[in-house]
Write an enzyme that holds these catalytic residues in place. Structure first.
Site, PDB file in Angstrom:
ATOM      1  N   LYS A 118     -35.543 -58.619 -82.157  1.00  0.00           N
ATOM      2  CA  LYS A 118     -34.967 -59.002 -83.431  1.00  0.00           C
ATOM      3  C   LYS A 118     -33.470 -58.742 -83.446  1.00  0.00           C
ATOM      4  O   LYS A 118     -32.758 -59.185 -84.336  1.00  0.00           O
ATOM      5  CB  LYS A 118     -35.626 -58.180 -84.558  1.00  0.00           C
ATOM      6  CG  LYS A 118     -37.127 -58.292 -84.581  1.00  0.00           C
ATOM      7  CD  LYS A 118     -37.707 -57.218 -85.533  1.00  0.00           C
ATOM      8  CE  LYS A 118     -39.204 -57.175 -85.372  1.00  0.00           C
ATOM      9  NZ  LYS A 118     -39.776 -55.930 -85.923  1.00  0.00           N
ATOM     10  N   GLY A 119     -33.005 -57.994 -82.438  1.00  0.00           N
ATOM     11  CA  GLY A 119     -31.637 -57.469 -82.472  1.00  0.00           C
ATOM     12  C   GLY A 119     -30.544 -58.514 -82.556  1.00  0.00           C
ATOM     13  O   GLY A 119     -29.493 -58.273 -83.153  1.00  0.00           O
ATOM     14  N   ASP A 161     -28.195 -58.799 -78.532  1.00  0.00           N
ATOM     15  CA  ASP A 161     -27.292 -57.970 -79.326  1.00  0.00           C
ATOM     16  C   ASP A 161     -26.396 -57.112 -78.449  1.00  0.00           C
ATOM     17  O   ASP A 161     -25.205 -56.997 -78.694  1.00  0.00           O
ATOM     18  CB  ASP A 161     -28.104 -57.088 -80.316  1.00  0.00           C
ATOM     19  CG  ASP A 161     -29.265 -56.350 -79.655  1.00  0.00           C
ATOM     20  OD1 ASP A 161     -29.443 -56.454 -78.427  1.00  0.00           O
ATOM     21  OD2 ASP A 161     -30.004 -55.659 -80.389  1.00  0.00           O
ATOM     22  N   ASP A 173     -27.061 -52.987 -72.306  1.00  0.00           N
ATOM     23  CA  ASP A 173     -27.096 -51.541 -72.048  1.00  0.00           C
ATOM     24  C   ASP A 173     -27.387 -51.327 -70.561  1.00  0.00           C
ATOM     25  O   ASP A 173     -26.472 -51.321 -69.748  1.00  0.00           O
ATOM     26  CB  ASP A 173     -28.142 -50.898 -72.967  1.00  0.00           C
ATOM     27  CG  ASP A 173     -28.213 -49.395 -72.816  1.00  0.00           C
ATOM     28  OD1 ASP A 173     -27.282 -48.817 -72.228  1.00  0.00           O
ATOM     29  OD2 ASP A 173     -29.197 -48.786 -73.277  1.00  0.00           O
ATOM     30  N   LYS A 228     -22.138 -51.995 -73.381  1.00  0.00           N
ATOM     31  CA  LYS A 228     -21.799 -50.588 -73.181  1.00  0.00           C
ATOM     32  C   LYS A 228     -21.055 -50.424 -71.877  1.00  0.00           C
ATOM     33  O   LYS A 228     -21.437 -50.977 -70.840  1.00  0.00           O
ATOM     34  CB  LYS A 228     -23.061 -49.723 -73.186  1.00  0.00           C
ATOM     35  CG  LYS A 228     -23.636 -49.599 -74.568  1.00  0.00           C
ATOM     36  CD  LYS A 228     -24.701 -48.549 -74.642  1.00  0.00           C
ATOM     37  CE  LYS A 228     -25.249 -48.495 -76.055  1.00  0.00           C
ATOM     38  NZ  LYS A 228     -26.420 -47.608 -76.172  1.00  0.00           N
ATOM     39  N   PHE A 275     -25.198 -44.566 -78.952  1.00  0.00           N
ATOM     40  CA  PHE A 275     -26.223 -45.329 -79.655  1.00  0.00           C
ATOM     41  C   PHE A 275     -25.651 -45.874 -80.965  1.00  0.00           C
ATOM     42  O   PHE A 275     -25.171 -45.113 -81.802  1.00  0.00           O
ATOM     43  CB  PHE A 275     -27.448 -44.457 -79.934  1.00  0.00           C
ATOM     44  CG  PHE A 275     -28.587 -45.241 -80.503  1.00  0.00           C
ATOM     45  CD1 PHE A 275     -29.381 -46.029 -79.678  1.00  0.00           C
ATOM     46  CD2 PHE A 275     -28.851 -45.224 -81.865  1.00  0.00           C
ATOM     47  CE1 PHE A 275     -30.431 -46.772 -80.207  1.00  0.00           C
ATOM     48  CE2 PHE A 275     -29.892 -45.962 -82.398  1.00  0.00           C
ATOM     49  CZ  PHE A 275     -30.677 -46.743 -81.566  1.00  0.00           C
ATOM     50  N   VAL A 276     -25.702 -47.194 -81.119  1.00  0.00           N
ATOM     51  CA  VAL A 276     -25.120 -47.822 -82.312  1.00  0.00           C
ATOM     52  C   VAL A 276     -26.196 -48.551 -83.121  1.00  0.00           C
ATOM     53  O   VAL A 276     -27.242 -48.928 -82.584  1.00  0.00           O
ATOM     54  CB  VAL A 276     -24.005 -48.825 -81.928  1.00  0.00           C
ATOM     55  CG1 VAL A 276     -22.827 -48.097 -81.296  1.00  0.00           C
ATOM     56  CG2 VAL A 276     -24.530 -49.909 -80.980  1.00  0.00           C
ATOM     57  N   ASP A 326     -31.079 -51.767 -84.627  1.00  0.00           N
ATOM     58  CA  ASP A 326     -31.863 -50.853 -85.461  1.00  0.00           C
ATOM     59  C   ASP A 326     -31.965 -49.458 -84.881  1.00  0.00           C
ATOM     60  O   ASP A 326     -31.707 -49.222 -83.700  1.00  0.00           O
ATOM     61  CB  ASP A 326     -33.289 -51.400 -85.628  1.00  0.00           C
ATOM     62  CG  ASP A 326     -34.104 -51.227 -84.342  1.00  0.00           C
ATOM     63  OD1 ASP A 326     -33.610 -51.652 -83.281  1.00  0.00           O
ATOM     64  OD2 ASP A 326     -35.207 -50.652 -84.404  1.00  0.00           O
ATOM     65  N   ARG A 339     -30.654 -52.721 -89.547  1.00  0.00           N
ATOM     66  CA  ARG A 339     -30.254 -54.016 -88.981  1.00  0.00           C
ATOM     67  C   ARG A 339     -29.365 -54.806 -89.944  1.00  0.00           C
ATOM     68  O   ARG A 339     -28.562 -55.627 -89.520  1.00  0.00           O
ATOM     69  CB  ARG A 339     -31.489 -54.865 -88.679  1.00  0.00           C
ATOM     70  CG  ARG A 339     -32.382 -54.328 -87.571  1.00  0.00           C
ATOM     71  CD  ARG A 339     -33.406 -55.391 -87.198  1.00  0.00           C
ATOM     72  NE  ARG A 339     -34.528 -54.852 -86.443  1.00  0.00           N
ATOM     73  CZ  ARG A 339     -34.543 -54.664 -85.129  1.00  0.00           C
ATOM     74  NH1 ARG A 339     -33.480 -54.964 -84.415  1.00  0.00           N
ATOM     75  NH2 ARG A 339     -35.611 -54.192 -84.522  1.00  0.00           N
TER      76      ARG A 339
HETATM   77  P1  5GP Z   1     -31.013 -53.145 -71.792  1.00  0.00           P
HETATM   78  O1  5GP Z   1     -32.200 -53.921 -71.315  1.00  0.00           O
HETATM   79  O2  5GP Z   1     -29.683 -53.794 -71.486  1.00  0.00           O
HETATM   80  O3  5GP Z   1     -31.061 -51.716 -71.385  1.00  0.00           O
HETATM   81  O4  5GP Z   1     -31.162 -53.005 -73.333  1.00  0.00           O
HETATM   82  C1  5GP Z   1     -30.989 -54.003 -74.184  1.00  0.00           C
HETATM   83  C2  5GP Z   1     -31.739 -53.722 -75.454  1.00  0.00           C
HETATM   84  O5  5GP Z   1     -31.820 -52.328 -75.744  1.00  0.00           O
HETATM   85  C3  5GP Z   1     -30.993 -54.341 -76.598  1.00  0.00           C
HETATM   86  O6  5GP Z   1     -31.451 -55.632 -76.847  1.00  0.00           O
HETATM   87  C4  5GP Z   1     -31.299 -53.388 -77.734  1.00  0.00           C
HETATM   88  O7  5GP Z   1     -32.491 -53.794 -78.370  1.00  0.00           O
HETATM   89  C5  5GP Z   1     -31.546 -52.061 -77.097  1.00  0.00           C
HETATM   90  N1  5GP Z   1     -30.363 -51.168 -77.175  1.00  0.00           N
HETATM   91  C6  5GP Z   1     -29.553 -50.795 -76.163  1.00  0.00           C
HETATM   92  N2  5GP Z   1     -28.568 -49.991 -76.595  1.00  0.00           N
HETATM   93  C7  5GP Z   1     -28.758 -49.867 -77.923  1.00  0.00           C
HETATM   94  C8  5GP Z   1     -28.038 -49.158 -78.959  1.00  0.00           C
HETATM   95  O8  5GP Z   1     -27.015 -48.492 -78.765  1.00  0.00           O
HETATM   96  N3  5GP Z   1     -28.533 -49.268 -80.216  1.00  0.00           N
HETATM   97  C9  5GP Z   1     -29.663 -49.991 -80.511  1.00  0.00           C
HETATM   98  N4  5GP Z   1     -30.040 -50.020 -81.770  1.00  0.00           N
HETATM   99  N5  5GP Z   1     -30.350 -50.673 -79.569  1.00  0.00           N
HETATM  100  C10 5GP Z   1     -29.894 -50.608 -78.286  1.00  0.00           C
HETATM  101 MG    MG Z   2     -33.063 -55.958 -78.333  1.00  0.00          MG
END
Ligand code: 5GP
Ligand code: MG
Length: 178
Positions: free
Chosen positions: A42-43, A99, A102, A130, A151-152, A158, A164
């Site tokens: 949903k992000g 969104d 990470d 990030k 963490f944001v 969320d 959100r």
């Molecule tokens: P990745 O697969 O790149 O590790 O993570 C991506 C997903 O992790 C994003 O779509 C998001 O849902 C979640 N995520 C990563 N960092 C953050 C953060 O700082 N805050 C929040 N709310 N979600 C995050």
């Molecule tokens: Mg996500």
């Protein structure tokens, strides 16, 4: 809700300005003609909604449910596709929206799947990235803002399903997380 925010990292005006720039870049890069926009729920909902209303090209919208975070503040390491059906993208130009970048696992897994399904071209865009080394060596084709490894929440992101709908990106007070 706003009382839970320690500080605003990216305010509404900065987001608006950056989205204008990102759409100009995208318009330069995609050939004329219709594209498929894939939104990761949903992000990326809020980001996508504001971005797509700036685009004048014809486009179709598809949404995908994938999970990597499961509602906490740490990445779980695997990416699950939760939908029964995958969008039809064979031969299409695809813009994939998330969104935040990470670990990179989500964008990597979904972009690969879109290519496997025969997409002619996949470009990726994230509101936030990030600033850290990633599990998957991937960067987005379009990044709104580079942020520190914190963490944001807000603007689609969320914490345990909440925040959100904040119109900006912010950091939660330490006492709220736990
Ligand atoms: P990745 O697969 O790149 O590790 O993570 C991506 C997903 O992790 C994003 O779509 C998001 O849902 C979640 N995520 C990563 N960092 C953050 C953060 O700082 N805050 C929040 N709310 N979600 C995050
Ligand atoms: Mg996500």
């Amino acid at each position: 809700m706003r009382n839970d925010i320690e500080r605003v990292l990216i305010d509404e005006a900065s987001i608006r300005n950056r989205l204008d720039e990102m759409v100009s870049e995208m318009d330069r890069d995609f050939p004329e003609g219709p594209i498929v926009v894939v939104i990761l729920l949903k992000g990326a909902l809020v980001f996508a909604s504001d971005l797509l209303r700036r685009m004048e090209r014809p486009l179709e919208i598809e949404c995908l449910n994938v999970a990597s975070y499961h509602g906490g503040t740490e990445s779980s390491g695997t990416v699950d596709f939760l939908d029964r059906h995958f969008p039809e993208v064979r031969g299409r130009h695809v813009l994939l929206l998330d969104d935040i970048l990470d670990t990179g696992r989500t964008l990597h897994a979904v972009a690969n799947r879109l290519r496997e399904e025969g997409a002619a071209k996949v470009l990726t865009a994230v509101l936030l990235a990030k600033n850290k080394s990633r599990a998957e060596a991937i960067s987005a084709d379009y990044t709104g803002f580079e942020i520190d490894d914190e963490f944001v929440v807000g603007y689609g992101l969320d914490y345990r399903g909440r925040y959100r709908n904040l119109p900006y990106v912010g950091i939660l007070k330490a006492g709220v997380i736990g």
